[in-house]
Design an enzyme around this catalytic site. Structure first.
Site, PDB file in Angstrom:
ATOM      1  CD  GLU A 133      -2.821   1.416   0.477  1.00  9.38           C
ATOM      2  OE1 GLU A 133      -2.487   1.442  -0.714  1.00  9.38           O
ATOM      3  OE2 GLU A 133      -3.980   1.657   0.859  1.00  9.38           O
ATOM      4  CG  ASP A 134      -0.813   4.859  -1.593  1.00 10.84           C
ATOM      5  OD1 ASP A 134      -1.535   4.242  -0.774  1.00 10.84           O
ATOM      6  OD2 ASP A 134      -1.262   5.729  -2.364  1.00 10.84           O
ATOM      7  CG  ASP A 182      -5.376   9.324   6.106  1.00 10.47           C
ATOM      8  OD1 ASP A 182      -5.460   9.580   7.313  1.00 10.47           O
ATOM      9  OD2 ASP A 182      -5.682  10.155   5.240  1.00 10.47           O
ATOM     10  CE  LYS A 206      -1.405  11.403   5.681  1.00  9.59           C
ATOM     11  NZ  LYS A 206      -2.571  12.071   5.053  1.00  9.59           N
ATOM     12  CG  ASP A 227      -3.999  11.034  -6.400  1.00  8.85           C
ATOM     13  OD1 ASP A 227      -3.901  10.202  -5.477  1.00  8.85           O
ATOM     14  OD2 ASP A 227      -5.094  11.464  -6.815  1.00  8.85           O
ATOM     15  NE  ARG A 252      -2.421   8.540  -9.303  1.00  7.87           N
ATOM     16  CZ  ARG A 252      -3.038   8.176  -8.187  1.00  7.87           C
ATOM     17  NH1 ARG A 252      -2.333   7.803  -7.154  1.00  7.87           N
ATOM     18  NH2 ARG A 252      -4.356   8.205  -8.082  1.00  7.87           N
TER      19      ARG A 252
HETATM   20  P1  IMP Z   1      -7.379   5.302   4.321  1.00  7.44           P
HETATM   21  O1  IMP Z   1      -8.387   4.315   3.738  1.00  7.44           O
HETATM   22  O2  IMP Z   1      -8.030   6.468   4.987  1.00  7.44           O
HETATM   23  O3  IMP Z   1      -6.312   4.649   5.177  1.00  7.44           O
HETATM   24  O4  IMP Z   1      -6.658   5.988   3.101  1.00  7.44           O
HETATM   25  C1  IMP Z   1      -5.832   5.297   2.308  1.00  7.44           C
HETATM   26  C2  IMP Z   1      -5.815   5.820   0.889  1.00  7.44           C
HETATM   27  O5  IMP Z   1      -6.131   7.211   0.790  1.00  7.44           O
HETATM   28  C3  IMP Z   1      -4.400   5.681   0.400  1.00  7.44           C
HETATM   29  O6  IMP Z   1      -4.233   4.453  -0.235  1.00  7.44           O
HETATM   30  C4  IMP Z   1      -4.226   6.861  -0.518  1.00  7.44           C
HETATM   31  O7  IMP Z   1      -4.566   6.491  -1.821  1.00  7.44           O
HETATM   32  C5  IMP Z   1      -5.173   7.911   0.010  1.00  7.44           C
HETATM   33  N1  IMP Z   1      -4.458   8.901   0.870  1.00  7.44           N
HETATM   34  C6  IMP Z   1      -4.430   8.944   2.225  1.00  7.44           C
HETATM   35  N2  IMP Z   1      -3.676   9.967   2.667  1.00  7.44           N
HETATM   36  C7  IMP Z   1      -3.208  10.589   1.565  1.00  7.44           C
HETATM   37  C8  IMP Z   1      -2.319  11.722   1.364  1.00  7.44           C
HETATM   38  O8  IMP Z   1      -1.813  12.378   2.295  1.00  7.44           O
HETATM   39  N3  IMP Z   1      -2.079  12.041   0.062  1.00  7.44           N
HETATM   40  C9  IMP Z   1      -2.585  11.359  -0.992  1.00  7.44           C
HETATM   41  N4  IMP Z   1      -3.397  10.296  -0.851  1.00  7.44           N
HETATM   42  C10 IMP Z   1      -3.705   9.907   0.416  1.00  7.44           C
HETATM   43 MG    MG Z   2      -3.604   3.648  -1.872  1.00  4.52          MG
END
Ligand code: IMP
Ligand code: MG
Length: 179
Positions: free
Chosen positions: A103-104, A107, A135, A163, A169
């Protein structure tokens, strides 16, 4: 480049490529150790954000493995929608596989919780999560994040695959929103 402009926002450099690559190498070394006796693990890369991380990470992996891709999406603009959609599915059987999710960024963790549901439903043997970025202040889920290349503050970032509304990206460094 110290600053970039994407749509209406300006971003400043915060993690240079050398630091990113160094930390990815450390994570790859750990995975090489942990998986040296595991039969043909499957790296499941979460598109689009993790394409660059997946390429960098896999160049250091020294055991037989498979690589495939899945597309999930929860983001709209600069904030999470709280709803995760599976856009492009993995079509081969997951049953009995040792899976490493690539995963990138983690969050809120919604995406990884959804991913975990897909893997559990597919009856994988074992699943671990490997993320380029975490994070910690935003992540409140119980799901264990096994491998983290970089811990970052709760700020919006772009670059190295990430992005802002589909822009940014391609940059090799990571940038944070400039205020
Ligand atoms: P989560 O489901 O809230 O953990 O978010 C994960 C996805 O949201 C990641 O795979 C990213 O694609 C996107 N994302 C979360 N934080 C950021 C950020 O700071 N910049 C860009 N994309 C983000
Ligand atoms: Mg992602």
């Amino acid at each position: 480049m110290d600053k970039i402009k994407l749509h209406d926002k300006t971003f400043r450099i915060c993690i240079p490529n050398e630091k990113i690559e160094e930390n990815i190498k450390n994570v790859a070394d750990q995975i090489n150790k942990d998986y040296k006796d595991v039969e043909r693990p499957l790296f499941l890369s979460v598109l689009s954000g993790s394409f660059m991380f997946t390429a960098s990470l896999l160049k250091h992996i020294n055991f037989d493995c498979e690589i495939s891709f899945i597309k999930l999406s929860s983001y709209c603009g600069t904030s999470s929608t709280g709803e995760v959609r599976q856009i492009l599915g993995y079509t081969k059987p997951l049953k009995g596989r040792n899976v490493i999710v690539v995963e990138d960024i983690v969050d809120s963790g919604d995406t990884m919780v959804e991913m975990n549901k897909i893997l559990t439903a597919g009856q994988v043997k074992d699943a671990r999560i490997c993320t380029l970025l975490l994070k910690p202040d935003a992540y409140k889920k119980d799901l264990k994040i096994d491998y983290v290349a970089l811990h970052i503050p709760n700020d919006f970032i772009v670059g190295f695959g990430l992005d802002y509304d589909e822009l940014g990206r391609q940059y090799k460094d990571i940038y944070v929103l400039d205020d």
